[in-house]
Scaffold this motif. Structure first.
Motif, PDB file in Angstrom:
ATOM      1  N   TRP A 142       0.850  -1.179   0.000  1.00 59.48           N
ATOM      2  CA  TRP A 142       0.000   0.000   0.000  1.00 59.48           C
ATOM      3  C   TRP A 142       0.891   1.235   0.000  1.00 59.48           C
ATOM      4  N   ARG A 143       0.670   2.112  -0.977  1.00 59.51           N
ATOM      5  CA  ARG A 143       1.489   3.301  -1.175  1.00 59.51           C
ATOM      6  C   ARG A 143       0.752   4.538  -0.655  1.00 59.51           C
ATOM      7  N   PHE A 144       1.381   5.258   0.264  1.00 61.35           N
ATOM      8  CA  PHE A 144       0.786   6.406   0.952  1.00 61.35           C
ATOM      9  C   PHE A 144       1.474   7.682   0.473  1.00 61.35           C
ATOM     10  N   ASN A 145       0.691   8.632  -0.042  1.00 62.56           N
ATOM     11  CA  ASN A 145       1.246   9.906  -0.505  1.00 62.56           C
ATOM     12  C   ASN A 145       1.462  10.847   0.676  1.00 62.56           C
ATOM     13  N   ILE A 146       2.723  11.146   0.982  1.00 66.19           N
ATOM     14  CA  ILE A 146       3.062  12.075   2.052  1.00 66.19           C
ATOM     15  C   ILE A 146       2.969  13.492   1.488  1.00 66.19           C
ATOM     16  N   GLY A 147       2.011  14.261   1.970  1.00 68.32           N
ATOM     17  CA  GLY A 147       1.722  15.560   1.383  1.00 68.32           C
ATOM     18  C   GLY A 147       2.723  16.639   1.739  1.00 68.32           C
ATOM     19  N   ALA A 148       2.718  17.710   0.923  1.00 67.09           N
ATOM     20  CA  ALA A 148       3.663  18.812   1.096  1.00 67.09           C
ATOM     21  C   ALA A 148       3.038  20.048   1.726  1.00 67.09           C
ATOM     22  N   GLY A 149       1.707  20.062   1.876  1.00 67.97           N
ATOM     23  CA  GLY A 149       1.062  21.200   2.515  1.00 67.97           C
ATOM     24  C   GLY A 149       0.332  22.139   1.578  1.00 67.97           C
ATOM     25  N   SER A 150       0.060  21.695   0.350  1.00 67.53           N
ATOM     26  CA  SER A 150      -0.682  22.554  -0.573  1.00 67.53           C
ATOM     27  C   SER A 150      -2.138  22.721  -0.149  1.00 67.53           C
ATOM     28  N   THR A 151      -2.680  21.751   0.577  1.00 59.50           N
ATOM     29  CA  THR A 151      -4.066  21.880   1.053  1.00 59.50           C
ATOM     30  C   THR A 151      -4.207  23.070   1.991  1.00 59.50           C
ATOM     31  N   GLU A 152      -3.275  23.210   2.909  1.00 60.49           N
ATOM     32  CA  GLU A 152      -3.335  24.317   3.860  1.00 60.49           C
ATOM     33  C   GLU A 152      -3.207  25.674   3.157  1.00 60.49           C
ATOM     34  N   GLN A 153      -2.539  25.702   2.020  1.00 56.47           N
ATOM     35  CA  GLN A 153      -2.386  26.954   1.266  1.00 56.47           C
ATOM     36  C   GLN A 153      -3.619  27.307   0.453  1.00 56.47           C
ATOM     37  N   GLY A 154      -4.476  26.317   0.203  1.00 55.96           N
ATOM     38  CA  GLY A 154      -5.668  26.569  -0.595  1.00 55.96           C
ATOM     39  C   GLY A 154      -5.325  27.012  -2.004  1.00 55.96           C
ATOM     40  N   ILE A 155      -6.052  27.977  -2.531  1.00 56.03           N
ATOM     41  CA  ILE A 155      -5.839  28.432  -3.900  1.00 56.03           C
ATOM     42  C   ILE A 155      -4.471  29.091  -4.060  1.00 56.03           C
TER      43      ILE A 155
END
Length: 505
Positions: free
Chosen positions: A80-93
């Motif tokens: 199972w491959r898990f994408n470790i996010g970089a924080g673009s969600t918190e930045q929004g648009i």
């Protein structure tokens, strides 16, 4: 000395009998895993969807259980491959990524760790572990935005230009080790498809997803730094590289990525004479990872490119993982990536690619891209849509119907039965309509047959004393449907993938 087992299977075609030979003594690669990733829908599904739908998806992907008729409930993924996010969600648009689904949260924000981030993905990671998935892997598309040059998770658009502040390498390696330790990953893949530019896709300055290029020199430098940190902290997680965007970039030099120093990666990273040699690091697995995109059609290139790859892999004595694939582009007119297809056409095309990667490139692992997709595209094993509305949009964000595909079950013909530590063994046939591969453990032989043509009848000799063979068929009207053969004959349906499982003598 243990005797080799030599089995003969006869294939009857319009009165013509052909021999299929299986030699258990002649072995090739040891199988590591069959897997898929949690990008990008699993964050939405795991956080928002009703529990019964989450459990249904988890069962389809991870379960190794059988129903009362002996049919598999799921495809039993072993990675199972898990994408470790970089924080673009918190930045929004402000992230410059238009599509909310393609953004990802980050465990590190304002110099503090928040392990409640990526909750939806963590739900499926835990589901994988509950179902005894053998391996987990964390992969990054970008370093956390607090460590990038431009403060974003997308690149500048220049080939080879790593969007990373090198002064923050200690922060980066600490981030990777802490996340790996917290989520107990078996593997960490720090860089994804380094050959693409991952920059803005229009004059607006917006990109399509998190990502950054990186050249071979910087990649080797970063892996050495990561290895030092992981060794210091006595972390068991292993580093895998390079997730090459196409398999050509692993074995070829003088490509369109030579100037950016992003090709010939097998030799550059695993030849002892190379300045970028990383094969002696404690944490780095002697594995090269690459993606089969844009190299699967026409059939002569499907085969020749993998034969060339295998030659380089064997020269450096490393293993090869096909670590990401879905159908992209037009594939020389054979099949197009656009348009969702739940039927056998896509299933058979992908089964052909899996067969080629396993038998011509000796891939020890084979991983699909999106485990669940909302798109009108051939990129998912499972699909979601809300009242027929497709796409990564608000309609599908909070709930939707769950659809399995023939591709899911055809992939299961491999993943459910060809298990970690099995060895691929020699199998030969003169029948050009069938693609056949065989595998063994200490107790079983598994044969996977891909038939894109008409019905084929196979006459079987006595493989075991009691001659009981379990078969699992995926076709237009069957999903890994189980049956038993107590005689010496089986018919392979037209346009089907069939797995045979039998015990050793």
């Amino acid at each position: 000395m243990k005797k080799s087992l030599l089995f003969l299977i006869f294939i009857s075609q319009i009165g013509l009998s052909q021999k299929l030979k299986i030699d258990t003594k002649t072995t090739y690669q040891t199988i590591h895993s069959f897997g898929a990733s949690d990008c990008w829908s699993m964050q939405m599904i795991g956080e928002n969807y009703p529990i019964e739908k989450r459990e249904k998806i988890a069962s389809l992907l991870f379960s190794k259980q059988l129903d009362k008729a002996g049919n598999p409930k799921g495809i039993g993924l072993s990675m199972w491959r898990f994408n470790i996010g970089a924080g673009s969600t918190e930045q929004g648009i402000e992230s410059k990524i238009t599509n909310e689904w393609r953004r990802a949260e980050c465990f590190l924000e304002n110099e503090k760790y928040n392990w409640n981030k990526q909750r939806g993905q963590q739900w499926f990671l835990e589901a994988a572990k509950r179902n005894d998935v053998d391996f987990t892997l964390g992969f990054l598309n970008s370093a956390p935005v607090s460590m990038t040059k431009n403060g974003l998770a997308i690149g500048s658009g220049k080939l080879g230009e790593w969007n990373f502040d090198k002064n923050k390498i200690d922060d980066f390696t600490s981030f990777l080790t802490k996340v790996s330790a917290k989520l107990k990953f078996d593997y960490i893949s720090p860089f994804n498809e380094p050959q693409w530019d991952w920059g803005p896709k229009s004059k607006s300055g917006f990109g399509s997803q998190e990502g950054t290029p990186i050249n071979n020199d910087d990649l080797a430098w970063a892996v050495r730094k990561l290895d030092a940190k992981m060794t210091d902290r006595k972390l068991n997680t292993k580093v895998v590289i390079t997730e090459a965007a196409q398999i050509d970039y692993m074995y070829k030099s003088k490509t369109n990525r030579s100037e950016a120093k992003q090709d010939n990666q097998i030799e550059d990273f695993f030849s002892k004479s190379s300045k970028n040699y990383v094969g002696n690091l404690n944490s780095a697995e002697k594995i090269i990872c690459g993606h089969s995109y844009f190299t699967t059609s026409p059939s002569n290139e499907l085969i020749s490119k993998r034969q060339d790859l295998l030659a380089k892999v064997q020269q450096q004595k490393i293993n090869y993982w096909q670590s990401e694939y879905c159908i992209l582009g037009d594939n020389a007119g054979e099949i197009k990536g656009g348009g969702q297809d739940l039927g056998m056409k896509t299933a058979l095309y992908v089964a052909k690619v899996i067969h080629a990667d396993l038998t011509y490139a000796n891939a020890s692992a084979w991983h699909w891209w999106l485990s669940v997709s909302a798109n009108d595209y051939k990129d998912g094993l499972i699909y979601i849509s809300n009242n027929g509305v497709k796409g990564e949009n608000d309609s599908n964000k909070f709930d939707g119907e769950v659809y399995d595909s023939k591709l899911l079950w055809a992939f299961g013909n491999f993943s459910r039965f060809v298990r970690p530590q099995m060895q691929r063994i020699k199998i030969e046939t003169d029948n050009k309509d069938l693609m056949i591969s065989a595998y063994k453990s200490s107790k079983q032989i598994v044969v996977v047959i891909v038939n894109s043509a008409q019905n084929q009848r196979i006459d079987l000799p006595n493989l075991t004393r009691n001659q009981v063979i379990d078969t699992y068929t995926t076709s237009k009207d069957k999903n890994l449907a189980h049956s038993k053969i107590k005689g010496t004959s089986i018919e392979i349906p037209a346009e089907a993938v069939v797995t045979l499982v039998t015990g050793l003598r």
